[in-house]
Write a protein that holds these residues in place. Structure first.
Motif, short mmCIF file in Angstrom:
data_model
loop_
_atom_site.label_atom_id
_atom_site.label_comp_id
_atom_site.label_asym_id
_atom_site.label_seq_id
_atom_site.Cartn_x
_atom_site.Cartn_y
_atom_site.Cartn_z
N THR A 1 -10.92 43.40 44.63
CA THR A 1 -10.18 44.00 45.75
C THR A 1 -9.58 45.20 45.53
N THR B 1 -0.79 34.94 49.51
CA THR B 1 -0.13 34.66 50.99
C THR B 1 0.86 33.70 50.59
N ASP C 1 -0.85 48.08 50.77
CA ASP C 1 -0.49 47.87 49.34
C ASP C 1 -0.78 48.84 48.45
N SER C 2 -1.45 49.89 48.63
CA SER C 2 -1.66 50.97 47.74
C SER C 2 -1.20 52.15 47.92
N ASP D 1 -3.34 48.57 56.73
CA ASP D 1 -4.41 48.38 55.75
C ASP D 1 -4.83 46.95 56.17
N ASP E 1 3.45 44.35 48.70
CA ASP E 1 2.78 43.87 47.49
C ASP E 1 1.73 42.82 47.75
N PRO E 2 0.45 43.26 47.09
CA PRO E 2 -0.71 42.30 47.70
C PRO E 2 -0.60 41.14 46.89
N SER F 1 -7.00 44.52 53.39
CA SER F 1 -6.70 43.54 52.21
C SER F 1 -5.59 43.78 51.52
N GLY F 2 -4.89 42.76 51.26
CA GLY F 2 -3.59 42.88 50.68
C GLY F 2 -2.26 43.50 51.36
N THR F 3 -2.67 43.58 52.56
CA THR F 3 -1.62 44.07 53.63
C THR F 3 -1.43 42.91 54.61
N ARG G 1 -5.66 38.38 52.89
CA ARG G 1 -5.94 38.48 51.47
C ARG G 1 -7.32 37.78 51.56
N TYR H 1 -1.21 36.87 56.07
CA TYR H 1 -0.01 36.47 55.52
C TYR H 1 0.99 35.74 56.61
#
Length: 207
Positions: A33, A191, A168-169, A9, A187-188, A11-13, A16, A92
């Motif tokens: 998001t 960073t 993250d989902s 993924d 976990d999103p 966004s969030g993975t 961010r 990240y």
């Protein structure tokens, strides 16, 4: 079992959205998001567009500008333009290391998104570590629909049972399980709060 491909993924993975204008408004940040579903308290008139936002760039802009305006963000249209600019997205700390750890297997980024995120990867010199970008607005389908994961595996030339999806989902990214992929959850968080979790996940993938 040896893994023959990795799907990530966006966004969030791997990256961010971290814009100072959103930092003080946690509810707005979560709404902007959210991978699936409706934002809490959303105007019913926006609901249909919100559910289709990652399939159409114009719809994406319209619903997000309206959301920003409802949150009393000044100059909402200009602010939206900032949010989809590569300068507002940050990897990240271990994104590069995680992708490099898996460089011996093909990698795809599978994202519910309505704008071309390739520029973000180019900004951070990470494009060479990704073999395919499978983006909802280009494919006409959003996660967790199995079709988007099937497309990613086909383009990488692997059986889904030999691939792992990292996201993250559990609801959106975990949809890859329906076609036989394994799944890893991250976990999103900001960073600064997740220095090495992505690399730790990458190290659990047998290649």
């Amino acid at each position: 079992m040896t893994t023959r491909a990795a799907l990530f993924d966006f966004s969030g993975t791997l990256f961010r959205l971290e814009h100072p204008g959103l930092g003080a408004n946690g509810d707005l940040m979560r709404a902007m998001t959210a991978p699936v579903g409706l934002a809490d308290g959303m105007d019913p008139e926006l609901a249909d567009g919100w559910l289709r936002r990652d399939l159409d760039a114009d719809v994406h802009r319209w619903v997000h500008v309206k959301l920003l305006e409802d949150a009393l963000v000044p100059n909402a249209e200009a602010f939206y333009d900032q949010l989809v600019h590569p300068d507002s997205w940050f990897p990240y700390p271990d994104t590069r290391a995680a992708l490099e750890h898996l460089r011996d297997v093909p990698v795809a980024v599978v994202s519910n998104i309505a704008w071309d995120i390739r520029a973000v990867f180019e900004k951070y010199d990470l494009t060479h570590l990704v073999d395919e970008f499978v983006l909802s607005f280009e494919e006409g389908v959003v996660k967790p629909d199995p079709k988007i994961f099937t497309t990613a595996c086909e383009r990488l030339g692997v059986d889904p049972r030999d691939a792992v999806m990292v996201g993250d989902s559990e609801e959106a990214d975990g949809g890859a399980v329906a076609i036989g992929c394994s799944f890893r959850l991250v976990d999103p968080v900001p960073t600064s709060d997740r220095p090495d979790a992505l690399l730790a996940v990458a190290r659990t993938i047998p290649v």
